[in-house]
Design a protein around this motif. Structure first.
Motif, PDB file in Angstrom:
ATOM      1  N   SER A  22       0.827  -1.197   0.000  1.00 56.36           N
ATOM      2  CA  SER A  22       0.000   0.000   0.000  1.00 56.36           C
ATOM      3  C   SER A  22       0.867   1.255   0.000  1.00 56.36           C
ATOM      4  CB  SER A  22      -0.954   0.002   1.193  1.00 56.36           C
ATOM      5  OG  SER A  22      -0.238   0.055   2.395  1.00 56.36           O
ATOM      6  N   LYS A  25       2.455   1.765  -3.689  1.00 58.21           N
ATOM      7  CA  LYS A  25       1.542   2.035  -4.809  1.00 58.21           C
ATOM      8  C   LYS A  25       0.662   3.243  -4.509  1.00 58.21           C
ATOM      9  CE  LYS A  25       0.426   1.073  -8.918  1.00 58.21           C
ATOM     10  NZ  LYS A  25       1.226   1.705  -9.921  1.00 58.21           N
ATOM     11  N   ASN A  27       0.461   5.923  -6.362  1.00 60.23           N
ATOM     12  CA  ASN A  27      -0.099   6.412  -7.610  1.00 60.23           C
ATOM     13  C   ASN A  27      -0.925   5.326  -8.290  1.00 60.23           C
ATOM     14  OD1 ASN A  27      -0.451   8.580  -9.334  1.00 60.23           O
ATOM     15  ND2 ASN A  27       1.131   7.880 -10.716  1.00 60.23           N
ATOM     16  N   LYS A  28      -1.915   4.840  -7.565  1.00 60.39           N
ATOM     17  CA  LYS A  28      -2.822   3.822  -8.099  1.00 60.39           C
ATOM     18  C   LYS A  28      -3.432   4.337  -9.409  1.00 60.39           C
ATOM     19  CE  LYS A  28      -7.209   1.716  -6.849  1.00 60.39           C
ATOM     20  NZ  LYS A  28      -8.277   1.726  -5.846  1.00 60.39           N
ATOM     21  N   GLU A  29      -3.524   3.456 -10.380  1.00 61.35           N
ATOM     22  CA  GLU A  29      -4.014   3.846 -11.709  1.00 61.35           C
ATOM     23  C   GLU A  29      -5.414   4.455 -11.635  1.00 61.35           C
ATOM     24  OE1 GLU A  29      -4.940   1.953 -16.100  1.00 61.35           O
ATOM     25  OE2 GLU A  29      -3.670   0.857 -14.706  1.00 61.35           O
ATOM     26  N   ASN A  74      -1.009   8.557 -14.613  1.00 65.77           N
ATOM     27  CA  ASN A  74      -0.789   7.111 -14.577  1.00 65.77           C
ATOM     28  C   ASN A  74       0.615   6.708 -15.036  1.00 65.77           C
ATOM     29  OD1 ASN A  74      -3.355   6.623 -13.601  1.00 65.77           O
ATOM     30  ND2 ASN A  74      -4.211   6.071 -15.595  1.00 65.77           N
ATOM     31  N   ILE A 123      -7.383   5.774  -1.936  1.00 66.70           N
ATOM     32  CA  ILE A 123      -6.322   4.833  -1.579  1.00 66.70           C
ATOM     33  C   ILE A 123      -6.265   4.802  -0.058  1.00 66.70           C
ATOM     34  CG2 ILE A 123      -3.852   4.340  -1.706  1.00 66.70           C
ATOM     35  CD1 ILE A 123      -3.727   6.056  -4.198  1.00 66.70           C
TER      36      ILE A 123
END
Length: 158
Positions: A22, A25, A27-29, A74, A123
């Motif tokens: 967690s 990541k 910059n989760k898509e 992204n 997020i």
């Protein structure tokens, strides 16, 4: 007894892996189909007599702009992301974009002529704040901000 030790070890290992995943990541898509609405605004500095005013002007984004912004965000590699506890208090935001998601969460992208700050509520629990280094998005903001500072270009040409 061995089963308890193995189970405990797995629990802590998986917990640590989950925490690592967690954190790594941020910059989760973003998926365009999950965006329910979009708003952009920018500061405009004007003078009236000896007084200075800041007005926030709405900017209409077309679908091409939205697709580009999503693709730019992204495309940022993890190495160009820095997590923050908060946006620095001495930051003067000049433009911002909000993507409201169908899940009632949001992604806020703000620009201060130097850095791009992203605040996300989709997020983890609560909000996550980080900066990204993305030249195309910076250029997009700079183009939108031409002449915003008392009719002059405070944005420097690259």
């Amino acid at each position: 007894m061995i089963l308890i030790i193995v189970t405990g070890t797995l629990y802590f290992f998986l917990g640590d892996m989950n925490s690592f995943m967690s954190k790594s990541k941020l910059n989760k898509e973003i998926q365009v189909k999950q965006i329910s609405s979009t708003e952009m605004s920018k500061a405009q500095y004007t003078r009236k007599g000896s007084a200075a005013y800041i007005d926030w002007i709405r900017v209409e984004l077309d679908q091409n702009d939205i697709n580009n912004i999503v693709n730019w965000v992204n495309s940022v590699p993890d190495s160009d992301i820095i997590e923050l506890k908060q946006i620095p208090s001495n930051t003067s935001i000049s433009a911002g974009i909000v993507f409201r998601l169908k899940t009632r969460k949001e992604i806020r992208i703000q620009y201060d002529l130097e850095k791009i700050y992203i605040t996300r509520t989709n997020i983890r629990t609560g909000q996550v704040i980080y900066t990204i280094n993305q030249e195309d998005l910076k250029n997009f903001f700079d183009k939108q901000l031409k002449g915003f500072y008392f009719g002059e270009d405070k944005v420097e040409e690259s």
